[in-house]
Write a protein that holds these residues in place. Structure first.
Motif, PDB file in Angstrom:
ATOM      1  N   ALA A  45      28.536  46.585  38.205  1.00 32.36           N
ATOM      2  CA  ALA A  45      29.292  47.127  39.348  1.00 32.36           C
ATOM      3  C   ALA A  45      29.793  48.535  39.032  1.00 32.36           C
ATOM      4  CB  ALA A  45      30.486  46.226  39.637  1.00 32.36           C
ATOM      5  N   TYR A 200      32.346  44.190  52.566  1.00 35.13           N
ATOM      6  CA  TYR A 200      32.434  42.813  52.064  1.00 35.13           C
ATOM      7  C   TYR A 200      32.312  41.923  53.304  1.00 35.13           C
ATOM      8  CZ  TYR A 200      34.178  44.599  47.590  1.00 35.13           C
ATOM      9  OH  TYR A 200      34.299  45.245  46.380  1.00 35.13           O
ATOM     10  N   SER A 211      26.870  47.751  48.871  1.00 38.20           N
ATOM     11  CA  SER A 211      27.448  48.759  47.986  1.00 38.20           C
ATOM     12  C   SER A 211      26.413  49.851  47.733  1.00 38.20           C
ATOM     13  CB  SER A 211      27.904  48.094  46.676  1.00 38.20           C
ATOM     14  OG  SER A 211      28.520  49.049  45.840  1.00 38.20           O
ATOM     15  N   ARG A 213      25.035  53.198  44.678  1.00 37.85           N
ATOM     16  CA  ARG A 213      25.174  53.976  43.447  1.00 37.85           C
ATOM     17  C   ARG A 213      25.266  55.448  43.807  1.00 37.85           C
ATOM     18  NH1 ARG A 213      26.614  49.997  42.267  1.00 37.85           N
ATOM     19  NH2 ARG A 213      25.900  48.426  40.776  1.00 37.85           N
ATOM     20  N   TYR A 221      24.095  42.610  47.806  1.00 35.86           N
ATOM     21  CA  TYR A 221      24.184  41.249  47.273  1.00 35.86           C
ATOM     22  C   TYR A 221      24.246  40.270  48.446  1.00 35.86           C
ATOM     23  CZ  TYR A 221      25.994  43.559  43.014  1.00 35.86           C
ATOM     24  OH  TYR A 221      26.165  44.362  41.910  1.00 35.86           O
ATOM     25  N   PRO A 292      32.792  38.906  40.635  1.00 35.25           N
ATOM     26  CA  PRO A 292      32.669  40.336  40.948  1.00 35.25           C
ATOM     27  C   PRO A 292      33.257  40.733  42.308  1.00 35.25           C
ATOM     28  CG  PRO A 292      30.566  39.231  41.168  1.00 35.25           C
ATOM     29  CD  PRO A 292      31.493  38.227  40.595  1.00 35.25           C
ATOM     30  N   THR A 293      33.772  39.781  43.058  1.00 34.06           N
ATOM     31  CA  THR A 293      34.206  40.052  44.431  1.00 34.06           C
ATOM     32  C   THR A 293      35.293  41.118  44.516  1.00 34.06           C
ATOM     33  OG1 THR A 293      33.959  37.653  44.571  1.00 34.06           O
ATOM     34  CG2 THR A 293      34.601  38.803  46.584  1.00 34.06           C
ATOM     35  N   ALA A 295      35.679  43.520  42.104  1.00 40.30           N
ATOM     36  CA  ALA A 295      35.266  44.658  41.257  1.00 40.30           C
ATOM     37  C   ALA A 295      36.287  44.898  40.142  1.00 40.30           C
ATOM     38  CB  ALA A 295      35.108  45.914  42.109  1.00 40.30           C
TER      39      ALA A 295
HETATM   40  C1  PHB Z   1      28.444  46.976  42.885  1.00 41.48           C
HETATM   41  O1  PHB Z   1      28.316  48.106  43.384  1.00 41.48           O
HETATM   42  O2  PHB Z   1      27.595  46.477  42.103  1.00 41.48           O
HETATM   43  C2  PHB Z   1      29.680  46.174  43.238  1.00 41.48           C
HETATM   44  C3  PHB Z   1      30.685  46.782  43.979  1.00 41.48           C
HETATM   45  C4  PHB Z   1      31.823  46.051  44.304  1.00 41.48           C
HETATM   46  C5  PHB Z   1      31.936  44.740  43.889  1.00 41.48           C
HETATM   47  C6  PHB Z   1      30.922  44.127  43.124  1.00 41.48           C
HETATM   48  C7  PHB Z   1      29.784  44.854  42.803  1.00 41.48           C
HETATM   49  O3  PHB Z   1      33.051  44.025  44.221  1.00 41.48           O
END
Ligand code: PHB
Ligand code: APR
Length: 389
Positions: A45, A200, A211, A213, A221, A292-293, A295
């Motif tokens: 993440a 979300y 999400s 990069r 996801y 991971p919810t 982050a």
């Molecule tokens: C991601 O960009 O991989 C990511 C972003 C926020 C999250 C989890 C993963 O809560």
């Protein structure tokens, strides 16, 4: 060989701790099980709290982050077609920065190498000895040769599967765990993100996350079955499911493309207490795991590193062990708040096998309250951007 602080694990926790201590004249050696290339191959993440951003600047690794990091002033929580924008600036007077975790690790490796930091790769059979005495030491194998590293302190930064946590006797350790009955199927695609902020999404079909990069690389996801495998999901099946779970307005503008990475992550909440045993201090995933919810994985490791680095600097500079004595309690106080937020976000947005109609209406009511109450939005915003250290 001898050093002041032996650091087990060359992930973000170990590298950031090593860099911060080095800048204060404290000698460290990082022992990493894998090669640098392997560590940098992990897709993770990329949402950085302001506290972590500040630490990276303090560590002298903020240049690329400042250039390439994307500030985010909010995020979208959706439920079927309804959207709730959480305004970080208005509700928490802060923001987050989207910057790949792999890039954080890359920047830290570069900084350590520039300062001739001592990192030993491909170590095997790491064992911690006499952590509960005044002269701890670590033994390990590298290239088939046994080595011994004497030190003043050991920092266990070796993640969930490392050896550090297990060095603390079972009679001392208290572990708390919740394993979630589903996983996250994630893909990377060289496509423009569907929205300039993260989404979300909860829906009758389950959870999804949109999400990114950068503006040409998207990270998506979808919640999947606990026994699913990446090969069970074609790209087409993924995109179809993602479209079903995000608001129609986004589903209609979603740009799809071939996945360049596809993987499934399990979801777990986990804390091991205490985070100190004698002269052994645990940091990051070695002591705790979050779904991971929220982050919160890297960001909670960062606050551990903040507390431990400050405590070690005080111990060496001022001969004052008070920070070290308080480290476990101080770190855990923030860890549990991150665990709570991550559990709450996961419980709010995912479909759980066996949920009945009442359970679904409770989730719906929680989302409705979030939509209608700015104080509820402020609680989410303040936890998401990061509680104070
Ligand atoms: C991601 O960009 O991989 C990511 C972003 C926020 C999250 C989890 C993963 O809560
Ligand atoms: N000996 C040496 N190194 C080890 C050992 C061992 N026995 N076991 C694990 N390691 C190394 C791993 O190869 C890894 O590089 O320790 C490192 C631990 O790194 P992470 O698992 O990334 O944990 P941490 O540094 O605490 O990261 C915190 O950032 O990487 C993300 O999602 C991750 O939430 C986590 C956060």
């Amino acid at each position: 060989m001898r050093t002041q602080v032996a650091i087990i694990g060359g992930g973000p926790s170990g590298l950031l701790l090593s860099q911060l201590l080095h800048l204060q004249g404290i000698d460290t050696v990082v022992l990493e099980r894998k090669t640098k290339a392997y560590v940098l191959s992990r897709i993770r993440a990329g949402v950085l709290e302001t506290g972590l951003v500040a630490q990276l600047h303090d560590a002298g690794v903020g240049a690329r982050l400042a250039e390439e990091g994307i500030p985010h002033d909010g995020t979208v929580i959706s439920y079927n077609d309804e959207q709730i924008r959480i305004d970080f600036a208005a509700q928490a007077q802060a923001n987050v920065t989207v910057y790949g975790q792999t890039e954080v690790t890359r920047d830290l490796y570069e900084a350590r190498e520039k300062l001739d930091g001592q990192i030993v790769y491909s170590v095997e059979d790491v064992q911690i000895h006499d952590a509960d005495r005044d002269a701890p030491y670590v033994t390990y194998q590298v290239a088939g040769t046994g080595q011994r590293l004497d030190c003043d302190y050991v920092a266990g930064c070796d993640g969930f599967h490392g050896v550090s946590r297990k060095t603390i006797p079972d009679t001392v350790r208290r572990e708390y765990e919740k394993v979630y009955p589903f996983g996250w199927l994630g893909i990377l695609s060289e496509t423009p993100p569907v929205h300039h902020e993260l989404i979300y999404a909860s829906s009758d079909a389950g959870f999804a996350l949109c999400s990114m990069r950068n503006e040409g690389l998207s990270r998506y996801y979808v919640q999947c079955g606990i026994d699913d495998r990446p090969e069970d999901w074609s790209d087409e099946a993924f995109w179809t499911e993602l479209r079903r779970r995000i608001p129609r307005a986004f589903a209609e503008t979603l740009v799809t493309g071939p996945s360049i990475e596809k993987s499934i992550a399990p979801l777990r909440s986990f804390v091991s207490e205490p985070m100190r045993w004698g002269r052994l201090y645990l940091c990051g995933d070695a002591a705790h795991i979050v779904p991971p919810t929220g982050a919160k994985g890297l960001n909670t490791a960062a606050s551990d590193v903040h507390y431990l680095s400050q405590a070690l600097i005080r111990a060496y500079r001022d001969k004052d062990d008070s920070g070290l004595d308080r480290y476990s309690d101080t770190a855990l106080a923030r860890v549990w708040k991150a665990e709570r937020f991550s559990w709450w976000m996961t419980s709010l947005l995912h479909h759980f096998p066996g949920q009945n109609a009442f359970d679904l209406r409770m989730q719906r009511a929680e989302v409705d309250f979030l939509k209608s109450n700015t104080h509820a939005q402020a609680v989410l915003a303040q936890n998401y951007v990061g509680l104070p250290y």
